[in-house]
Scaffold this motif. Sequence first.
Motif, PDB file in Angstrom:
ATOM      1  N   ARG A  96       0.724  -1.178  -0.062  1.00 50.95           N
ATOM      2  CA  ARG A  96      -0.038  -0.107  -0.235  1.00 50.95           C
ATOM      3  C   ARG A  96       0.814   1.312   0.114  1.00 50.95           C
ATOM      4  NH1 ARG A  96      -5.396  -0.043   2.433  1.00 50.95           N
ATOM      5  NH2 ARG A  96      -5.034   1.924   2.866  1.00 50.95           N
TER       6      ARG A  96
ATOM      7  N   HIS B  10      -0.512  -5.202  -6.662  1.00 49.09           N
ATOM      8  CA  HIS B  10      -1.561  -4.653  -6.245  1.00 49.09           C
ATOM      9  C   HIS B  10      -1.442  -4.038  -4.818  1.00 49.09           C
ATOM     10  CE1 HIS B  10      -1.576  -8.065  -3.653  1.00 49.09           C
ATOM     11  NE2 HIS B  10      -1.327  -8.934  -4.572  1.00 49.09           N
TER      12      HIS B  10
ATOM     13  N   GLY C 189      -4.178  -3.335  -1.016  1.00 50.02           N
ATOM     14  CA  GLY C 189      -4.876  -4.405  -0.337  1.00 50.02           C
ATOM     15  C   GLY C 189      -5.562  -3.740   0.775  1.00 50.02           C
TER      16      GLY C 189
ATOM     17  N   HIS D 279      -7.505  -8.468  -1.335  1.00 51.72           N
ATOM     18  CA  HIS D 279      -7.326  -7.411  -2.301  1.00 51.72           C
ATOM     19  C   HIS D 279      -7.866  -7.846  -3.698  1.00 51.72           C
ATOM     20  CE1 HIS D 279      -4.562 -10.312  -3.693  1.00 51.72           C
ATOM     21  NE2 HIS D 279      -3.848 -10.167  -2.772  1.00 51.72           N
TER      22      HIS D 279
ATOM     23  N   ASN E  92      -7.351  -1.397  -3.390  1.00 55.14           N
ATOM     24  CA  ASN E  92      -6.735  -2.389  -3.787  1.00 55.14           C
ATOM     25  C   ASN E  92      -5.966  -2.204  -4.847  1.00 55.14           C
ATOM     26  OD1 ASN E  92      -7.481  -4.161  -1.653  1.00 55.14           O
ATOM     27  ND2 ASN E  92      -9.538  -4.779  -3.113  1.00 55.14           N
TER      28      ASN E  92
END
Length: 269
Positions: A21, A207, A209, A214, A221
């Motif tokens: 993230r 990606h 989450g 996710h 996400n």
Amino acid sequence: PTRAPTGRARCALVIGIDGLRPDAMSAAQVPELDSLFASGLFTLRGTTQLRGATSSAPGWASVMTGVDADEHGVLQNGMDNAIRLDAHPTFLSRATGAGHRVGVASEDPRVIAMLEPELAADARGGDADEVTRAATALLAEPHIDLVFVVLEDVDDTGHATGFSAANPIYLAAVERVDRRIGLLLEAVRARRTFEREEWLVVAVSDHAGEGYGHGERSAPNRTIPIAYANSRLRRGELDERDRSHVRVAATVLEWLAGDEPEALFPLRR
């Protein structure tokens, strides 16, 4: 290797950080990532591929092929064999075809499964320590000028304890991966040929989450960090058109070819 305008050989290290993230980078202590993001063009508002599940197989397939999921065929995890390498070869295979020597090390076996067979045969897998050692060994080889590494700790920890910048266990995993990135960068600087080379270092995720997963196509996400680091690049935000991990493949190939990729040198458009 292709020579850059500086006269040095063009090389690239692409570091895949599974499940990262962007807000975790601000909350964690990540000096290596901070240095990369301060050494070129970056975004904390990047995006994944947009037409498949927000999962690892579609994400890494898009990073490797440079097309969205509906084109490469991997729409969700478990579809690794569906990748259309005949129509959309990986940037690693295309670089090999252009004369570059490639090394791959990945904690995620799906990444290796989606490679062309000749590349998969030489790719290194294993746990975090094994993959880090394999990647640093590949970077020590002077004839190898493109290395792709995928580190999974952040994603594994997110699934087990929650993808959140407020989760100290998740942040600790981000910090562990940051230390591994430091080992990779140290290996680049330690190369016998380093003074004759010009390296592009890319940090990218498949990606992000939220909660414990996710796969849903949601903004939390799909919003990821991306950075392209090199001493000659203008510092600052990537242009909006270049804030997708789908763009990584073409940008790396242009760099290795000796060109000035538009994503990296936007003022020259």
